[in-house]
Design an enzyme around this catalytic site. Structure first.
Site, PDB file in Angstrom:
ATOM      1  N   THR A 106       0.429  -1.161  -0.110  1.00 37.93           N
ATOM      2  CA  THR A 106      -0.419  -0.290   0.475  1.00 37.93           C
ATOM      3  C   THR A 106       1.091   1.597  -0.219  1.00 37.93           C
ATOM      4  O   THR A 106       2.022   0.974   0.336  1.00 37.93           O
ATOM      5  CB  THR A 106      -0.937  -0.356   0.772  1.00 37.93           C
ATOM      6  OG1 THR A 106      -1.453   1.092   1.319  1.00 37.93           O
ATOM      7  CG2 THR A 106       0.002  -0.003   2.764  1.00 37.93           C
ATOM      8  N   ASP A 111      -8.176  -2.976   0.402  1.00 41.95           N
ATOM      9  CA  ASP A 111      -9.533  -1.685  -0.232  1.00 41.95           C
ATOM     10  C   ASP A 111     -10.140  -1.122   0.573  1.00 41.95           C
ATOM     11  O   ASP A 111     -10.965  -2.201   0.602  1.00 41.95           O
ATOM     12  CB  ASP A 111      -9.527  -2.540  -1.446  1.00 41.95           C
ATOM     13  CG  ASP A 111     -10.341  -1.124  -3.285  1.00 41.95           C
ATOM     14  OD1 ASP A 111      -8.579  -0.599  -2.994  1.00 41.95           O
ATOM     15  OD2 ASP A 111     -10.994  -1.119  -3.013  1.00 41.95           O
ATOM     16  N   ASP A 162     -11.278  10.530   7.423  1.00 41.55           N
ATOM     17  CA  ASP A 162     -11.178  10.457   9.221  1.00 41.55           C
ATOM     18  C   ASP A 162     -12.229  11.757   9.567  1.00 41.55           C
ATOM     19  O   ASP A 162     -13.269  12.296  10.611  1.00 41.55           O
ATOM     20  CB  ASP A 162      -9.904   9.968   9.531  1.00 41.55           C
ATOM     21  CG  ASP A 162      -9.940   8.474   9.630  1.00 41.55           C
ATOM     22  OD1 ASP A 162     -10.916   8.293   9.051  1.00 41.55           O
ATOM     23  OD2 ASP A 162      -8.252   8.400  10.298  1.00 41.55           O
TER      24      ASP A 162
HETATM   25  P1  IMP Z   1      -8.324   2.936  -0.751  1.00 39.85           P
HETATM   26  O1  IMP Z   1      -8.096   1.221  -0.074  1.00 39.85           O
HETATM   27  O2  IMP Z   1      -6.911   3.169  -0.638  1.00 39.85           O
HETATM   28  O3  IMP Z   1      -8.661   2.844  -2.596  1.00 39.85           O
HETATM   29  O4  IMP Z   1      -8.538   3.376  -0.613  1.00 39.85           O
HETATM   30  C1  IMP Z   1      -9.755   5.032  -1.035  1.00 39.85           C
HETATM   31  C2  IMP Z   1     -10.155   5.947  -0.148  1.00 39.85           C
HETATM   32  O5  IMP Z   1     -10.909   5.441   0.828  1.00 39.85           O
HETATM   33  C3  IMP Z   1      -8.422   6.459  -0.102  1.00 39.85           C
HETATM   34  O6  IMP Z   1      -8.972   7.746  -0.050  1.00 39.85           O
HETATM   35  C4  IMP Z   1      -8.412   6.776   1.819  1.00 39.85           C
HETATM   36  O7  IMP Z   1      -7.455   8.122   2.188  1.00 39.85           O
HETATM   37  C5  IMP Z   1      -8.951   6.077   2.194  1.00 39.85           C
HETATM   38  N1  IMP Z   1     -10.211   5.415   3.113  1.00 39.85           N
HETATM   39  C6  IMP Z   1      -9.704   4.420   3.488  1.00 39.85           C
HETATM   40  N2  IMP Z   1      -9.620   3.574   4.684  1.00 39.85           N
HETATM   41  C7  IMP Z   1     -10.078   5.161   5.585  1.00 39.85           C
HETATM   42  C8  IMP Z   1      -9.995   5.495   6.603  1.00 39.85           C
HETATM   43  O8  IMP Z   1     -10.260   4.210   6.810  1.00 39.85           O
HETATM   44  N3  IMP Z   1     -10.413   6.412   6.831  1.00 39.85           N
HETATM   45  C9  IMP Z   1     -10.705   7.871   6.335  1.00 39.85           C
HETATM   46  N4  IMP Z   1     -10.528   7.463   5.525  1.00 39.85           N
HETATM   47  C10 IMP Z   1     -10.221   6.308   4.612  1.00 39.85           C
END
Ligand code: IMP
Length: 206
Positions: free
Chosen positions: A8, A72, A150
């Site tokens: 990641t 994801d 968040d």
């Molecule tokens: P990905 O899984 O990295 O594609 O995440 C998708 C989007 O959701 C990203 O922009 C992350 O910053 C947001 N995201 C995923 N998990 C969290 C979390 O626990 N808190 C806030 N934003 C989140």
């Protein structure tokens, strides 16, 4: 300790995975490979995306005995028909938290949920687990901890084993990681993986 590579680019996710998995004997390390970028399949199912990411990441596992994990996640807002969902990363980059607040400013229903799907490759076996955290979109962004959405997400209170877990209306960015973990979709997905690992260990030792 068993080495677990978490592929990641998100250091916030790595911090949360370390917090959850290191006490269980996993040395969690972030895996990034110069010039390699995962291609996300165009679909609205986080599990399909996570499985595809795991498959693509496998070629970059530093040692075949190590474990490999991908995850994801996304924010699903009721009043926006579950948007941004699988497009969350793109929406965060383009519209940001302020954009989400703007999109729902005239909506009475501010319910939303975070979902996370974690996929782990360990000893040639793939384990997949989903975690969900329900809550509401805050009236305004608040807090500087955490990452992503968040600052605009307030988890619903949870009653578990006779006690109530609450952030007292504060966003995930307003509370420390130990409190976020009590609600977090990521923590639930990781806990599901841990259960799946311990039941496959039981199965292989019986
Ligand atoms: P990905 O899984 O990295 O594609 O995440 C998708 C989007 O959701 C990203 O922009 C992350 O910053 C947001 N995201 C995923 N998990 C969290 C979390 O626990 N808190 C806030 N934003 C989140």
């Amino acid at each position: 300790m068993r080495t677990l590579w978490f592929m990641t680019g998100n250091e916030g996710k790595v911090r949360e995975a370390k917090h959850a998995l290191e006490p269980l004997g996993y040395d969690v390390r972030q895996l990034t490979v110069d010039g390699f970028e995962i291609v996300e399949p165009q679909c609205d199912d986080l599990e399909i995306v996570a499985r595809s990411k795991l498959q693509q990441a496998q070629a970059h596992l530093p040692h075949p005995n190590d474990a490999l994990m991908v995850e994801d996640a996304g924010l699903f807002v009721d009043a926006l028909d579950e948007f941004p969902g699988v497009y969350s990363a793109y929406v965060l980059k383009t519209l940001g938290c302020a954009g989400i607040l703007k999109l729902i400013e005239d909506k009475a229903n501010r319910n939303a949920e975070f979902q996370a799907v974690a996929a782990l490759l360990l000893d040639d076996e793939v384990h997949v687990s989903r975690g969900i955290c329900q809550g509401v979109i805050a009236a305004e962004a608040s807090g500087s901890d955490g990452f992503g959405f968040d600052p605009v997400f307030v988890p619903n209170d949870i009653e578990r084993e006779g006690s109530v877990h609450t952030t007292n209306g504060r966003t995930f960015a307003d509370v420390d990681l130990s409190l976020k973990e009590q609600f977090s979709h990521r923590r639930k997905a990781l806990d599901g993986l841990i259960k799946s690992l311990s039941s496959s260990e039981t199965a292989s030792s019986s």
